[in-house]
Write a protein that holds these residues in place. Structure first.
Motif, mmCIF file in Angstrom:
data_model
loop_
_atom_site.group_PDB
_atom_site.id
_atom_site.type_symbol
_atom_site.label_atom_id
_atom_site.label_comp_id
_atom_site.label_asym_id
_atom_site.label_seq_id
_atom_site.Cartn_x
_atom_site.Cartn_y
_atom_site.Cartn_z
ATOM 1 N N ARG A 141 37.093 50.412 37.172
ATOM 2 C CA ARG A 141 38.007 51.534 36.981
ATOM 3 C C ARG A 141 37.300 52.516 36.060
ATOM 4 O O ARG A 141 36.910 52.166 34.943
ATOM 5 C CB ARG A 141 39.311 51.061 36.359
ATOM 6 C CG ARG A 141 40.359 52.169 36.327
ATOM 7 C CD ARG A 141 41.684 51.620 35.904
ATOM 8 N NE ARG A 141 41.895 52.053 34.528
ATOM 9 C CZ ARG A 141 42.734 51.477 33.696
ATOM 10 N NH1 ARG A 141 43.415 50.428 34.071
ATOM 11 N NH2 ARG A 141 42.881 51.935 32.486
ATOM 12 N N LEU A 142 37.103 53.737 36.545
ATOM 13 C CA LEU A 142 36.422 54.775 35.783
ATOM 14 C C LEU A 142 37.442 55.799 35.325
ATOM 15 O O LEU A 142 38.216 56.311 36.133
ATOM 16 C CB LEU A 142 35.348 55.454 36.637
ATOM 17 C CG LEU A 142 34.338 54.517 37.310
ATOM 18 C CD1 LEU A 142 33.464 55.290 38.273
ATOM 19 C CD2 LEU A 142 33.495 53.818 36.272
ATOM 20 N N GLU A 143 37.454 56.103 34.027
ATOM 21 C CA GLU A 143 38.393 57.066 33.473
ATOM 22 C C GLU A 143 37.628 58.138 32.711
ATOM 23 O O GLU A 143 36.793 57.821 31.867
ATOM 24 C CB GLU A 143 39.354 56.383 32.512
ATOM 25 C CG GLU A 143 40.230 55.327 33.147
ATOM 26 C CD GLU A 143 41.096 54.634 32.108
ATOM 27 O OE1 GLU A 143 42.037 55.297 31.608
ATOM 28 O OE2 GLU A 143 40.813 53.475 31.797
ATOM 29 N N ALA A 144 37.921 59.400 33.023
ATOM 30 C CA ALA A 144 37.322 60.506 32.284
ATOM 31 C C ALA A 144 38.058 60.662 30.964
ATOM 32 O O ALA A 144 39.281 60.763 30.928
ATOM 33 C CB ALA A 144 37.402 61.783 33.102
ATOM 34 N N VAL A 145 37.298 60.647 29.875
ATOM 35 C CA VAL A 145 37.858 60.871 28.543
ATOM 36 C C VAL A 145 37.051 62.005 27.907
ATOM 37 O O VAL A 145 36.044 62.446 28.459
ATOM 38 C CB VAL A 145 37.813 59.588 27.669
ATOM 39 C CG1 VAL A 145 38.725 58.526 28.241
ATOM 40 C CG2 VAL A 145 36.401 59.057 27.531
ATOM 41 N N MET A 147 37.687 50.954 42.164
ATOM 42 C CA MET A 147 36.577 50.990 43.061
ATOM 43 C C MET A 147 35.943 49.600 43.062
ATOM 44 O O MET A 147 35.727 48.996 42.021
ATOM 45 C CB MET A 147 35.600 52.070 42.567
ATOM 46 C CG MET A 147 34.194 51.865 43.010
ATOM 47 S SD MET A 147 33.049 53.183 42.627
ATOM 48 C CE MET A 147 33.041 53.235 40.882
ATOM 49 N N SER A 148 35.655 49.091 44.236
ATOM 50 C CA SER A 148 35.018 47.789 44.380
ATOM 51 C C SER A 148 33.642 47.960 44.991
ATOM 52 O O SER A 148 33.462 48.733 45.932
ATOM 53 C CB SER A 148 35.858 46.874 45.266
ATOM 54 O OG SER A 148 37.088 46.608 44.656
ATOM 55 N N ARG A 149 32.687 47.232 44.443
ATOM 56 C CA ARG A 149 31.311 47.277 44.929
ATOM 57 C C ARG A 149 30.723 45.877 44.842
ATOM 58 O O ARG A 149 31.130 45.070 44.017
ATOM 59 C CB ARG A 149 30.434 48.187 44.066
ATOM 60 C CG ARG A 149 30.882 49.598 43.985
ATOM 61 C CD ARG A 149 30.044 50.449 44.868
ATOM 62 N NE ARG A 149 30.456 51.839 44.635
ATOM 63 C CZ ARG A 149 30.437 52.719 45.553
ATOM 64 N NH1 ARG A 149 30.027 52.427 46.740
ATOM 65 N NH2 ARG A 149 30.829 53.944 45.311
ATOM 66 N N THR A 150 29.743 45.635 45.696
ATOM 67 C CA THR A 150 28.948 44.420 45.606
ATOM 68 C C THR A 150 27.507 44.847 45.412
ATOM 69 O O THR A 150 26.992 45.679 46.156
ATOM 70 C CB THR A 150 29.088 43.556 46.877
ATOM 71 O OG1 THR A 150 30.470 43.206 47.035
ATOM 72 C CG2 THR A 150 28.269 42.290 46.772
ATOM 73 N N ALA A 151 26.875 44.281 44.388
ATOM 74 C CA ALA A 151 25.500 44.647 44.061
ATOM 75 C C ALA A 151 24.680 43.377 43.866
ATOM 76 O O ALA A 151 25.231 42.336 43.492
ATOM 77 C CB ALA A 151 25.476 45.490 42.792
ATOM 78 N N PRO A 152 23.369 43.444 44.097
ATOM 79 C CA PRO A 152 22.522 42.273 43.834
ATOM 80 C C PRO A 152 22.356 42.051 42.329
ATOM 81 O O PRO A 152 22.274 43.007 41.560
ATOM 82 C CB PRO A 152 21.193 42.628 44.497
ATOM 83 C CG PRO A 152 21.179 44.110 44.564
ATOM 84 C CD PRO A 152 22.618 44.551 44.676
ATOM 85 N N ALA A 153 22.316 40.795 41.941
ATOM 86 C CA ALA A 153 22.174 40.458 40.523
ATOM 87 C C ALA A 153 20.776 40.807 40.031
ATOM 88 O O ALA A 153 19.791 40.562 40.730
ATOM 89 C CB ALA A 153 22.447 38.976 40.311
ATOM 90 N N VAL A 170 32.854 58.790 29.996
ATOM 91 C CA VAL A 170 33.542 58.008 31.021
ATOM 92 C C VAL A 170 33.767 56.593 30.484
ATOM 93 O O VAL A 170 32.824 55.932 30.042
ATOM 94 C CB VAL A 170 32.702 57.940 32.324
ATOM 95 C CG1 VAL A 170 33.378 57.054 33.354
ATOM 96 C CG2 VAL A 170 32.471 59.336 32.878
ATOM 97 N N LEU A 171 35.028 56.150 30.525
ATOM 98 C CA LEU A 171 35.381 54.805 30.107
ATOM 99 C C LEU A 171 35.386 53.923 31.345
ATOM 100 O O LEU A 171 36.117 54.179 32.296
ATOM 101 C CB LEU A 171 36.753 54.781 29.432
ATOM 102 C CG LEU A 171 37.232 53.410 28.963
ATOM 103 C CD1 LEU A 171 36.330 52.874 27.861
ATOM 104 C CD2 LEU A 171 38.677 53.481 28.496
ATOM 105 N N VAL A 172 34.548 52.890 31.341
ATOM 106 C CA VAL A 172 34.436 51.970 32.469
ATOM 107 C C VAL A 172 35.075 50.651 32.077
ATOM 108 O O VAL A 172 34.692 50.033 31.083
ATOM 109 C CB VAL A 172 32.955 51.737 32.856
ATOM 110 C CG1 VAL A 172 32.857 50.757 34.011
ATOM 111 C CG2 VAL A 172 32.275 53.043 33.197
ATOM 112 N N THR A 173 36.058 50.239 32.847
ATOM 113 C CA THR A 173 36.721 48.957 32.665
ATOM 114 C C THR A 173 36.569 48.196 33.965
ATOM 115 O O THR A 173 36.770 48.765 35.040
ATOM 116 C CB THR A 173 38.218 49.139 32.347
ATOM 117 O OG1 THR A 173 38.344 50.023 31.234
ATOM 118 C CG2 THR A 173 38.883 47.818 32.030
ATOM 119 N N GLY A 174 36.194 46.922 33.874
ATOM 120 C CA GLY A 174 36.003 46.208 35.127
ATOM 121 C C GLY A 174 35.882 44.710 34.981
ATOM 122 O O GLY A 174 35.902 44.157 33.873
ATOM 123 N N THR A 175 35.783 44.073 36.145
ATOM 124 C CA THR A 175 35.519 42.644 36.220
ATOM 125 C C THR A 175 34.332 42.437 37.146
ATOM 126 O O THR A 175 34.083 43.235 38.050
ATOM 127 C CB THR A 175 36.732 41.853 36.764
ATOM 128 O OG1 THR A 175 37.035 42.324 38.076
ATOM 129 C CG2 THR A 175 37.950 42.008 35.874
#
Length: 158
Positions: A29-33, A1-7, A37-42
């Motif tokens: 990338r959101l993974e149900a464990v 999932m890609s999003r743009t948010a204000p800093a 929820v495990l969130v991995t991202g850049t």
């Protein structure tokens, strides 16, 4: 999932940061464990600041990676765990990435940002930028014990 948010405010250090309200591109990338929820991202954002040696403006792009486990409220309560500030929690099926993003950005920034690796800085006597004038020099300082003799040289003789 890609999003743009204000800093958010204060995303960085005093001399180098992401300006408040600037766009931060998040690729998540959101993974149900079992625990949550495990969130991995850049995250990608533009930095603005100044060189700590010569005070020239710095503008560069930053990309950081992060990974965080957000724990379900009910699992945590059922285990009888004590309150722990180090654990990220889901709140009504929502997760707040601000703290995770702030930690990732601050850790990725240089402690003393420079406009270039070999920035010579400013002249300690007059403040001129030494990168612009590499041959910049001043006369040798006069020993204060002999400074009174310079007045004799400057006085007119009769």
């Amino acid at each position: 999932m890609s999003r743009t948010a204000p800093a958010p405010a204060d995303l960085g250090i005093e001399v180098l940061s992401v300006p408040e309200g600037a766009p931060v591109e998040l690729d998540l990338r959101l993974e149900a464990v079992m625990e949550g929820v495990l969130v991995t991202g850049t995250a990608k954002a533009g930095l603005e600041g100044e060189c700590v040696r010569c005070l020239e403006p710095i503008r560069e792009d930053l990309e950081v990676t992060f990974q965080e486990l957000f724990v379900y409220d009910d699992i945590r309560d059922s285990e009888g765990a004590e309150e722990d500030d180090e654990v990220s929690m889901l709140q009504d099926d929502l997760l707040d990435l601000e703290t995770v993003l702030r930690d990732a950005v601050v850790l990725a920034l240089p402690f003393q940002p420079l406009c270039q690796d070999d920035c010579p800085g400013l002249c300690p006597e007059c403040g001129v930028r030494l990168a612009d004038e590499p041959d910049h020099t001043h006369e040798a300082a006069i020993d204060p014990r002999w400074a009174a003799l310079t007045k004799l040289e400057q006085e007119p003789t009769d």
